[in-house]
Motif scaffolding. Structure first.
Motif, PDB file in Angstrom:
ATOM      1  N   UNK A  90       0.836  -1.204   0.000  1.00 58.66           N
ATOM      2  CA  UNK A  90       0.000   0.000   0.000  1.00 58.66           C
ATOM      3  C   UNK A  90       0.866   1.247   0.000  1.00 58.66           C
ATOM      4  N   UNK A  91       0.358   2.307  -0.625  1.00 59.24           N
ATOM      5  CA  UNK A  91       1.108   3.548  -0.658  1.00 59.24           C
ATOM      6  C   UNK A  91       0.884   4.313   0.649  1.00 59.24           C
ATOM      7  N   UNK A  92       1.704   3.994   1.622  1.00 64.96           N
ATOM      8  CA  UNK A  92       1.693   4.703   2.892  1.00 64.96           C
ATOM      9  C   UNK A  92       3.120   4.743   3.399  1.00 64.96           C
ATOM     10  N   UNK A  93       3.337   5.518   4.451  1.00 63.03           N
ATOM     11  CA  UNK A  93       4.696   5.688   4.957  1.00 63.03           C
ATOM     12  C   UNK A  93       5.059   4.492   5.832  1.00 63.03           C
ATOM     13  N   UNK A  94       5.496   3.428   5.165  1.00 62.64           N
ATOM     14  CA  UNK A  94       5.912   2.216   5.859  1.00 62.64           C
ATOM     15  C   UNK A  94       7.174   1.704   5.185  1.00 62.64           C
ATOM     16  N   UNK A  95       7.877   0.811   5.868  1.00 62.37           N
ATOM     17  CA  UNK A  95       9.106   0.278   5.298  1.00 62.37           C
ATOM     18  C   UNK A  95       8.817  -1.017   4.558  1.00 62.37           C
ATOM     19  N   UNK A  96       9.642  -1.317   3.562  1.00 61.64           N
ATOM     20  CA  UNK A  96       9.505  -2.566   2.820  1.00 61.64           C
ATOM     21  C   UNK A  96       9.649  -3.754   3.763  1.00 61.64           C
ATOM     22  N   UNK A  97      10.572  -3.671   4.718  1.00 56.26           N
ATOM     23  CA  UNK A  97      10.788  -4.777   5.655  1.00 56.26           C
ATOM     24  C   UNK A  97       9.505  -5.085   6.426  1.00 56.26           C
ATOM     25  N   UNK A  98       8.852  -4.048   6.953  1.00 54.39           N
ATOM     26  CA  UNK A  98       7.621  -4.249   7.721  1.00 54.39           C
ATOM     27  C   UNK A  98       6.518  -4.812   6.836  1.00 54.39           C
ATOM     28  N   UNK A  99       6.408  -4.312   5.603  1.00 50.73           N
ATOM     29  CA  UNK A  99       5.367  -4.797   4.696  1.00 50.73           C
ATOM     30  C   UNK A  99       5.580  -6.257   4.332  1.00 50.73           C
ATOM     31  N   UNK A 100       6.827  -6.649   4.121  1.00 50.40           N
ATOM     32  CA  UNK A 100       7.125  -8.038   3.794  1.00 50.40           C
ATOM     33  C   UNK A 100       6.831  -8.950   4.976  1.00 50.40           C
ATOM     34  N   UNK A 101       7.199  -8.522   6.178  1.00 50.72           N
ATOM     35  CA  UNK A 101       6.892  -9.327   7.362  1.00 50.72           C
ATOM     36  C   UNK A 101       5.388  -9.485   7.525  1.00 50.72           C
ATOM     37  N   UNK A 102       4.643  -8.398   7.316  1.00 51.17           N
ATOM     38  CA  UNK A 102       3.187  -8.454   7.460  1.00 51.17           C
ATOM     39  C   UNK A 102       2.564  -9.394   6.431  1.00 51.17           C
ATOM     40  N   UNK A 103       3.209  -9.515   5.271  1.00 48.58           N
ATOM     41  CA  UNK A 103       2.705 -10.403   4.221  1.00 48.58           C
ATOM     42  C   UNK A 103       3.212 -11.837   4.370  1.00 48.58           C
ATOM     43  N   UNK A 104       3.948 -12.126   5.450  1.00 51.50           N
ATOM     44  CA  UNK A 104       4.446 -13.465   5.684  1.00 51.50           C
ATOM     45  C   UNK A 104       5.546 -13.898   4.741  1.00 51.50           C
ATOM     46  N   UNK A 172      14.578  -3.477   9.610  1.00 49.65           N
ATOM     47  CA  UNK A 172      14.325  -2.422   8.641  1.00 49.65           C
ATOM     48  C   UNK A 172      14.877  -1.078   9.090  1.00 49.65           C
ATOM     49  N   UNK A 173      15.170  -0.211   8.129  1.00 53.17           N
ATOM     50  CA  UNK A 173      15.731   1.106   8.426  1.00 53.17           C
ATOM     51  C   UNK A 173      14.770   1.945   9.254  1.00 53.17           C
ATOM     52  N   UNK A 174      13.476   1.914   8.928  1.00 53.84           N
ATOM     53  CA  UNK A 174      12.520   2.731   9.673  1.00 53.84           C
ATOM     54  C   UNK A 174      12.374   2.242  11.114  1.00 53.84           C
ATOM     55  N   UNK A 175      12.506   0.944  11.334  1.00 53.61           N
ATOM     56  CA  UNK A 175      12.483   0.443  12.710  1.00 53.61           C
ATOM     57  C   UNK A 175      13.661   1.001  13.499  1.00 53.61           C
ATOM     58  N   UNK A 176      14.823   1.065  12.848  1.00 56.67           N
ATOM     59  CA  UNK A 176      16.001   1.614  13.508  1.00 56.67           C
ATOM     60  C   UNK A 176      15.795   3.090  13.813  1.00 56.67           C
ATOM     61  N   UNK A 177      15.179   3.818  12.892  1.00 56.48           N
ATOM     62  CA  UNK A 177      14.913   5.236  13.132  1.00 56.48           C
ATOM     63  C   UNK A 177      13.977   5.429  14.321  1.00 56.48           C
ATOM     64  N   UNK A 178      12.894   4.651  14.335  1.00 56.83           N
ATOM     65  CA  UNK A 178      11.938   4.791  15.439  1.00 56.83           C
ATOM     66  C   UNK A 178      12.586   4.430  16.776  1.00 56.83           C
TER      67      UNK A 178
END
Length: 249
Positions: A90-104, A172-178
Motif C-alpha cells: 500500500x502507498x503509505x509511509x511504511x518500510x519494505x521490511x515491515x510490509x514483507x513481514x506483514x505479508x508473511x 528495517x531502516x525505519x524500525x532503527x529510526x523509530x
C-alpha cells in the motif's frame, strides 16, 4: 500430489466472464491466501479440466495467465509449481521490511554498502543540505524466501543515529529510526519504471533490459527535517504498489 484437489473450484457458465479467467482468479486467490503454498504442484491439466468440465485449452490458458504473472512456473520433469506470491504494497509511509513481514514473506537483507561520502546534487537537494556535505549511503539487497526482490539505496544525514551494518541486515531502516527516537511524519514519493541494466539484472536475477519498478522517496520527521532519501528498484513479478483513489469533492 495435486495441491488443487482440496480446493473448491468451479465456474459459472452463465457469467460473461471468460471461463479461463474465472479459474485463474480462483487459483490466484488461493495462492494469495496461502491455500496453495510456494513449491506445491498444480497437477495434471487434463485431470483438472475433467474435474471442472472444461476444455484442456481453457485450463491451459488459465494456468498460462498465472505463469505470465509470475505466480506459477512450469518446470520440465516436475510440472507446474506455485512460486511466491507478489507483494502488494500500500502507498503509505511504511518500510519494505515491515510490509514483507506483514505479508508473511520472511525478508532477509544483504548489506552491500554502508559508507560516508559527499552528497551528489540530487541527494543534497532532497536532504536540504549543501552539495558535497557528508552523508551516509546505505545499499541493501532485500530478499524473500532467498530470492532477490528489491535493491535499496538510501542516503541519510550524518549524526542521526548509529547505522550499524549488523542491525541493517537484521531489521528495517525505519524500525532503527523509530528505536532511535525519530518520529517519521511524511514523505514525497515518485514511482516509475525502466529497463534493467546488466548489473541490475544480475543483482535482481532478471535479464538485462527487463522492466523494473523504480521508487524515489524523501522522508521527513515531525519537525519537518529531511531524514532520508531513497532510490529503490523492484522486480515487478514479485512486487507492486496499491493505490486508493478518491473522488475530489
Amino acid at each position: 500430489m495435486d495441491s488443487t484437489a482440496s480446493l473448491e473450484l468451479g465456474v459459472d457458465r452463465s457469467s460473461p466472464v471468460p471461463l479461463y479467467f474465472q479459474l485463474s482468479q480462483q487459483l490466484e486467490a488461493a495462492i494469495e491466501r496461502g491455500a496453495l503454498t510456494p513449491g506445491s504442484l498444480l497437477g495434471n491439466e487434463i485431470e483438472l479440466a475433467a474435474r471442472l468440465g472444461l476444455s484442456r485449452p481453457t485450463v491451459r490458458q488459465a494456468i498460462q495467465s498465472l505463469v505470465d504473472k509470475g505466480l506459477l512456473v512450469r518446470r520440465r520433469g516436475v510440472g507446474t509449481q506455485v512460486v511466491h506470491s507478489q507483494v502488494k504494497r500500500p502507498l503509505e509511509l511504511s518500510s519494505l521490511y515491515d510490509d514483507l513481514e506483514a505479508a508473511g514473506q520472511r525478508p532477509t537483507t544483504e548489506v552491500l554498502a554502508n559508507v560516508l561520502e559527499p552528497a551528489p546534487a540530487q541527494v543534497a537537494a532532497a536532504l536540504q543540505i549543501a552539495e558535497g556535505a557528508q552523508v551516509h549511503r546505505i545499499e541493501r539487497l532485500r530478499l524473500t524466501h532467498g530470492e532477490p526482490m528489491a535493491h535499496l539505496c538510501n542516503y541519510l544525514p550524518t549524526g542521526l543515529f548509529d547505522l550499524d551494518s549488523g542491525q541493517l541486515a537484521a531489521t528495517g531502516l525505519y524500525r532503527m529510526m523509530r528505536a532511535a527516537g525519530i518520529t517519521l511524519h511524511s514523505a514525497r514519493q515518485s514511482i516509475g519504471a525502466r529497463a534493467a541494466t546488466a548489473e541490475e539484472g544480475e543483482r535482481l536475477d532478471e535479464p538485462p533490459g527487463a522492466p523494473l519498478l523504480t521508487m524515489q522517496r524523501t522522508t521527513f520527521d515531525d519537525t519537518g527535517r529531511a531524514v532520508e532519501y531513497g532510490t529503490h528498484t523492484y522486480r515487478p513479478s514479485r512486487y507492486s504498489f496499491e493505490f486508493q483513489l478518491l473522488v475530489r469533492a
